[in-house]
Design a protein around this motif. Structure first.
Motif, PDB file in Angstrom:
ATOM      1  N   THR A  68      -0.498  31.722-108.310  1.00 18.21           N
ATOM      2  CA  THR A  68      -0.965  30.407-108.755  1.00 18.21           C
ATOM      3  C   THR A  68       0.139  29.362-108.580  1.00 18.21           C
ATOM      4  OG1 THR A  68      -0.304  30.987-111.003  1.00 18.21           O
ATOM      5  CG2 THR A  68      -2.612  31.316-110.443  1.00 18.21           C
ATOM      6  N   THR A  69      -0.290  28.103-108.557  1.00 17.66           N
ATOM      7  CA  THR A  69       0.649  27.015-108.334  1.00 17.66           C
ATOM      8  C   THR A  69       0.456  25.923-109.380  1.00 17.66           C
ATOM      9  OG1 THR A  69       1.340  25.296-106.772  1.00 17.66           O
ATOM     10  CG2 THR A  69      -0.974  25.898-106.727  1.00 17.66           C
ATOM     11  N   THR A  70       1.515  25.143-109.569  1.00 16.67           N
ATOM     12  CA  THR A  70       1.386  23.970-110.445  1.00 16.67           C
ATOM     13  C   THR A  70       1.210  22.698-109.603  1.00 16.67           C
ATOM     14  OG1 THR A  70       3.797  23.799-110.487  1.00 16.67           O
ATOM     15  CG2 THR A  70       2.761  24.945-112.338  1.00 16.67           C
ATOM     16  N   LYS A  71       1.159  22.865-108.273  1.00 15.19           N
ATOM     17  CA  LYS A  71       0.977  21.708-107.390  1.00 15.19           C
ATOM     18  C   LYS A  71      -0.309  20.971-107.772  1.00 15.19           C
ATOM     19  CE  LYS A  71       0.923  20.571-102.423  1.00 15.19           C
ATOM     20  NZ  LYS A  71       0.705  21.089-101.058  1.00 15.19           N
ATOM     21  N   SER A  72      -0.252  19.652-107.730  1.00 10.63           N
ATOM     22  CA  SER A  72      -1.448  18.888-108.102  1.00 10.63           C
ATOM     23  C   SER A  72      -2.417  18.843-106.929  1.00 10.63           C
ATOM     24  CB  SER A  72      -1.044  17.477-108.519  1.00 10.63           C
ATOM     25  OG  SER A  72      -0.429  16.837-107.427  1.00 10.63           O
ATOM     26  N   GLY A  73      -3.594  18.365-107.201  1.00 14.27           N
ATOM     27  CA  GLY A  73      -4.601  18.246-106.142  1.00 14.27           C
ATOM     28  C   GLY A  73      -5.561  19.421-106.156  1.00 14.27           C
ATOM     29  N   PRO A  74      -6.539  19.388-105.243  1.00 13.91           N
ATOM     30  CA  PRO A  74      -7.547  20.452-105.223  1.00 13.91           C
ATOM     31  C   PRO A  74      -6.933  21.811-104.911  1.00 13.91           C
ATOM     32  CG  PRO A  74      -7.714  19.085-103.253  1.00 13.91           C
ATOM     33  CD  PRO A  74      -6.733  18.405-104.166  1.00 13.91           C
ATOM     34  N   LYS A  75      -7.540  22.839-105.444  1.00 17.85           N
ATOM     35  CA  LYS A  75      -7.062  24.195-105.190  1.00 17.85           C
ATOM     36  C   LYS A  75      -8.198  25.061-104.665  1.00 17.85           C
ATOM     37  CE  LYS A  75      -3.576  23.744-108.718  1.00 17.85           C
ATOM     38  NZ  LYS A  75      -3.973  22.314-108.906  1.00 17.85           N
ATOM     39  N   LEU A  76      -7.869  25.803-103.624  1.00 20.60           N
ATOM     40  CA  LEU A  76      -8.832  26.737-103.041  1.00 20.60           C
ATOM     41  C   LEU A  76      -8.346  28.146-103.346  1.00 20.60           C
ATOM     42  CD1 LEU A  76     -11.301  27.179-101.063  1.00 20.60           C
ATOM     43  CD2 LEU A  76      -9.581  27.297 -99.239  1.00 20.60           C
ATOM     44  N   LEU A  77      -9.234  28.994-103.813  1.00 16.17           N
ATOM     45  CA  LEU A  77      -8.885  30.389-104.077  1.00 16.17           C
ATOM     46  C   LEU A  77      -9.244  31.201-102.841  1.00 16.17           C
ATOM     47  CD1 LEU A  77      -7.891  32.358-106.313  1.00 16.17           C
ATOM     48  CD2 LEU A  77     -10.275  32.558-107.055  1.00 16.17           C
ATOM     49  N   ALA A  78      -8.352  32.109-102.424  1.00 14.87           N
ATOM     50  CA  ALA A  78      -8.617  32.923-101.231  1.00 14.87           C
ATOM     51  C   ALA A  78      -8.048  34.310-101.439  1.00 14.87           C
ATOM     52  CB  ALA A  78      -7.978  32.283 -99.996  1.00 14.87           C
ATOM     53  N   TYR A 184     -14.036  29.588-103.191  1.00 16.25           N
ATOM     54  CA  TYR A 184     -13.358  30.838-102.826  1.00 16.25           C
ATOM     55  C   TYR A 184     -13.669  31.170-101.371  1.00 16.25           C
ATOM     56  CZ  TYR A 184     -12.386  35.858-102.567  1.00 16.25           C
ATOM     57  OH  TYR A 184     -11.918  37.094-102.193  1.00 16.25           O
ATOM     58  N   LEU A 185     -12.621  31.489-100.621  1.00 15.23           N
ATOM     59  CA  LEU A 185     -12.800  31.856 -99.209  1.00 15.23           C
ATOM     60  C   LEU A 185     -12.233  33.247 -98.974  1.00 15.23           C
ATOM     61  CD1 LEU A 185     -13.770  30.779 -96.408  1.00 15.23           C
ATOM     62  CD2 LEU A 185     -11.393  30.088 -96.001  1.00 15.23           C
ATOM     63  N   GLU A 186     -12.991  34.074 -98.275  1.00 19.78           N
ATOM     64  CA  GLU A 186     -12.545  35.437 -97.983  1.00 19.78           C
ATOM     65  C   GLU A 186     -12.804  35.758 -96.520  1.00 19.78           C
ATOM     66  OE1 GLU A 186     -14.021  38.418-100.704  1.00 19.78           O
ATOM     67  OE2 GLU A 186     -13.266  40.089 -99.497  1.00 19.78           O
ATOM     68  N   ALA A 187     -11.822  36.382 -95.893  1.00 15.77           N
ATOM     69  CA  ALA A 187     -12.015  36.909 -94.541  1.00 15.77           C
ATOM     70  C   ALA A 187     -12.094  38.417 -94.617  1.00 15.77           C
ATOM     71  CB  ALA A 187     -10.855  36.500 -93.643  1.00 15.77           C
ATOM     72  N   HIS A 188     -12.811  39.009 -93.675  1.00 20.11           N
ATOM     73  CA  HIS A 188     -12.973  40.457 -93.663  1.00 20.11           C
ATOM     74  C   HIS A 188     -13.291  40.891 -92.246  1.00 20.11           C
ATOM     75  CE1 HIS A 188     -14.102  44.418 -95.283  1.00 20.11           C
ATOM     76  NE2 HIS A 188     -13.544  44.012 -96.410  1.00 20.11           N
ATOM     77  N   ILE A 189     -12.992  42.139 -91.938  1.00 21.99           N
ATOM     78  CA  ILE A 189     -13.490  42.678 -90.675  1.00 21.99           C
ATOM     79  C   ILE A 189     -15.005  42.821 -90.795  1.00 21.99           C
ATOM     80  CG2 ILE A 189     -11.376  43.831 -89.943  1.00 21.99           C
ATOM     81  CD1 ILE A 189     -12.605  46.428 -91.206  1.00 21.99           C
ATOM     82  N   GLU A 190     -15.689  42.700 -89.643  1.00 20.71           N
ATOM     83  CA  GLU A 190     -17.155  42.704 -89.710  1.00 20.71           C
ATOM     84  C   GLU A 190     -17.710  44.039 -90.170  1.00 20.71           C
ATOM     85  OE1 GLU A 190     -19.282  42.261 -85.981  1.00 20.71           O
ATOM     86  OE2 GLU A 190     -21.117  42.829 -87.019  1.00 20.71           O
ATOM     87  N   GLN A 191     -17.105  45.137 -89.750  1.00 19.13           N
ATOM     88  CA  GLN A 191     -17.603  46.492 -90.058  1.00 19.13           C
ATOM     89  C   GLN A 191     -18.947  46.750 -89.392  1.00 19.13           C
ATOM     90  OE1 GLN A 191     -17.064  45.747 -94.483  1.00 19.13           O
ATOM     91  NE2 GLN A 191     -15.941  47.651 -94.377  1.00 19.13           N
ATOM     92  N   THR A 365     -20.818  33.675-107.972  1.00 21.22           N
ATOM     93  CA  THR A 365     -21.592  33.443-109.192  1.00 21.22           C
ATOM     94  C   THR A 365     -20.992  32.317-110.032  1.00 21.22           C
ATOM     95  OG1 THR A 365     -20.367  35.112-110.481  1.00 21.22           O
ATOM     96  CG2 THR A 365     -22.348  35.851-109.316  1.00 21.22           C
ATOM     97  N   ILE A 366     -19.726  31.934-109.759  1.00 20.44           N
ATOM     98  CA  ILE A 366     -19.137  30.853-110.567  1.00 20.44           C
ATOM     99  C   ILE A 366     -18.578  29.690-109.751  1.00 20.44           C
ATOM    100  CG2 ILE A 366     -18.565  32.390-112.510  1.00 20.44           C
ATOM    101  CD1 ILE A 366     -15.576  32.056-111.561  1.00 20.44           C
ATOM    102  N   MET A 367     -18.487  29.836-108.428  1.00 24.29           N
ATOM    103  CA  MET A 367     -17.969  28.723-107.619  1.00 24.29           C
ATOM    104  C   MET A 367     -18.525  28.828-106.197  1.00 24.29           C
ATOM    105  SD  MET A 367     -13.964  29.855-106.981  1.00 24.29           S
ATOM    106  CE  MET A 367     -13.512  30.461-108.593  1.00 24.29           C
ATOM    107  N   PRO A 368     -18.467  27.719-105.432  1.00 24.25           N
ATOM    108  CA  PRO A 368     -18.875  27.813-104.032  1.00 24.25           C
ATOM    109  C   PRO A 368     -18.019  28.870-103.330  1.00 24.25           C
ATOM    110  CG  PRO A 368     -18.479  25.528-104.661  1.00 24.25           C
ATOM    111  CD  PRO A 368     -17.979  26.377-105.793  1.00 24.25           C
ATOM    112  N   ALA A 369     -18.644  29.677-102.469  1.00 27.47           N
ATOM    113  CA  ALA A 369     -17.893  30.735-101.793  1.00 27.47           C
ATOM    114  C   ALA A 369     -18.282  30.796-100.330  1.00 27.47           C
ATOM    115  CB  ALA A 369     -18.144  32.078-102.467  1.00 27.47           C
TER     116      ALA A 369
END
Ligand SMILES: [Zn+2]
Length: 410
Positions: A68-78, A184-191, A365-369
């Protein structure tokens, strides 16, 4: 025109993935069950790297790593996950974690970038102790009683014992702060083989399918296998086998383009060759991202069962034991991944649902993903031969970082 875009460092991404592959190596893949020594070392490896991205690292009371960061501005979780299936591949999970780390390293220190990327490695996505316990804990979906009840499917130890053994007992569990993240953004192998067979670089995930599960029970009449004539038998096992074949014949007419169905465990009672089984049971699963398709198929399943029961030899009962909840990926995230792909992957992207479950469905279920896929060679996964071409890994990293940057600008 000067290129002010922030770039992923492909060599650094590959080096990080190989470092993680070197922890708990098994053949060409890894063996890192949840809370095993190599899993914990992988979590520590990540925690040591997060400060490079200006992030403060913490491992919480369920084994989630959060930067986590204390930087101001929008934050994206990944993020993604760092444990593996048993004796499995090196990219399922680590790819998404390393991409997130790379995005944070590129974006967070840049004075011209808007906001920051925060990084997560969710514990136990692979379900050694439960179902998405780490990400579900973060969104508030896991109680202490759930943890009390969780056991290692590889052995007998409880989750409490495992947490104590790895030194996490008594630590607080991190909880999502409402409004902290733009998504929230997630990358994954396609499988799977969609990207490879189409010569594509990036899958833009539209949804993560829901899983519906059924117990289908057949009741006939148990009797002697030597003296009971074929024409008077009420063989529950035979009825089950015919039902399986009938499903495959009749489902395609009512299914969607990506619907899949699978018969899991079959049991015959009694299961002896000298006894005609009086009872039989099968576990059956359907996956799709459209509940209307599932409703049609479930209706069909029940009408097929009723038709067999009406013939009088065996009765069939269909019981739904799990109701799936498909997760839709955010439209803006999809557009942004696509736009980044058009700049950095020559537009070689395709929108597609995910047939496998991922932590993104829980975060959704709680944020755009959103999710993006990179190609899997031969579509192989959950096997030590799982692999992705270096060039595809690097392209994916570039698209991922650019997607993060654009999402934070919006
Ligand atoms: Zn995974």
């Amino acid at each position: 025109m000067p290129d002010n875009r922030l770039h992923a460092d492909g060599a650094r991404v590959l080096a990080d993935l190989h470092a993680l592959r070197g922890i708990g190596t098994y053949k060409t893949g890894v063996h890192k069950p949840t809370f095993s020594e190599p899993h914990m070392r992988s979590l520590e490896w990540l925690a040591e790297r997060l400060p490079e991205a200006g992030l403060t690292a913490a491992i919480d009371g369920i084994g989630n790593v959060l930067g986590t960061t204390t930087k101001s501005g929008p934050k994206l979780l990944a993020g993604s996950h760092l444990e593996s299936q048993n004796f499995a591949g090196w990219l399922d999970g680590p790819l998404g974690v390393v991409y997130a780390l790379e995005a944070a390293r590129v974006i967070n220190p840049d004075p011209n970038a808007n906001g920051a990327v925060e990084v997560a490695a969710w514990c136990d996505e692979e379900g050694h102790f439960g179902s998405f316990l780490g990400s579900r804990s973060y969104v508030g979906g896991v109680t202490d009683a759930d943890i009390d009840a969780a056991r290692d499917r590889n052995g007998d130890r409880t989750m409490r014992d495992a947490l104590r053994e790895v030194g996490l007992a008594g630590r607080a569990r991190a909880k999502a702060e409402r409004g902290r993240h733009i998504g929230y953004l997630e990358a994954h192998i396609e499988q799977g083989e969609t990207l490879e067979s189409g010569g594509l670089s990036i899958g833009v995930v539209t949804s993560i399918v829901g899983i519906w599960q059924y117990r289908i029970s057949f009741s006939g009449e148990q009797n002697h296998a030597g003296t009971t004539r074929m024409d008077v038998r009420k063989d529950a096992g035979l009825a089950l086998a015919r039902f399986c074949v009938a499903i495959d014949d009749r489902f395609p007419a009512l299914s969607g383009p990506r619907t899949v169905w699978t018969t899991g465990r079959i049991s015959l009672d009694p299961g002896a060759p000298s006894i005609i089984p009086g009872r039989a049971e099968m576990l059956f699963q359907i996956r799709d991202d459209d509940p209307r398709v599932i409703e049609r198929l479930e209706d069909l399943l029940r009408s097929m069962a009723a038709a067999i029961s009406a013939q009088g030899r065996c009765s069939v009962a269909v019981e739904r034991i799990r109701t799936g909840a498909p997760a839709m990926m955010d439209a803006t995230f999809q557009q942004t991944i696509e736009a980044a792909s058009s700049v950095l992957a020559g537009g070689r992207s395709v929108r597609m649902p995910s047939g496998a479950g991922h932590d993104a469905q829980v975060l959704a279920t709680i944020m755009p993903a959103g999710m993006l896929f990179v190609p899997s060679i031969g579509g192989i996964s959950h096997h030590w031969n799982e692999n992705t071409a270096d060039a595809d890994i690097v392209t994916g990293a570039q698209v991922f970082v650019e997607t993060c940057r654009r999402l934070l600008m919006q």
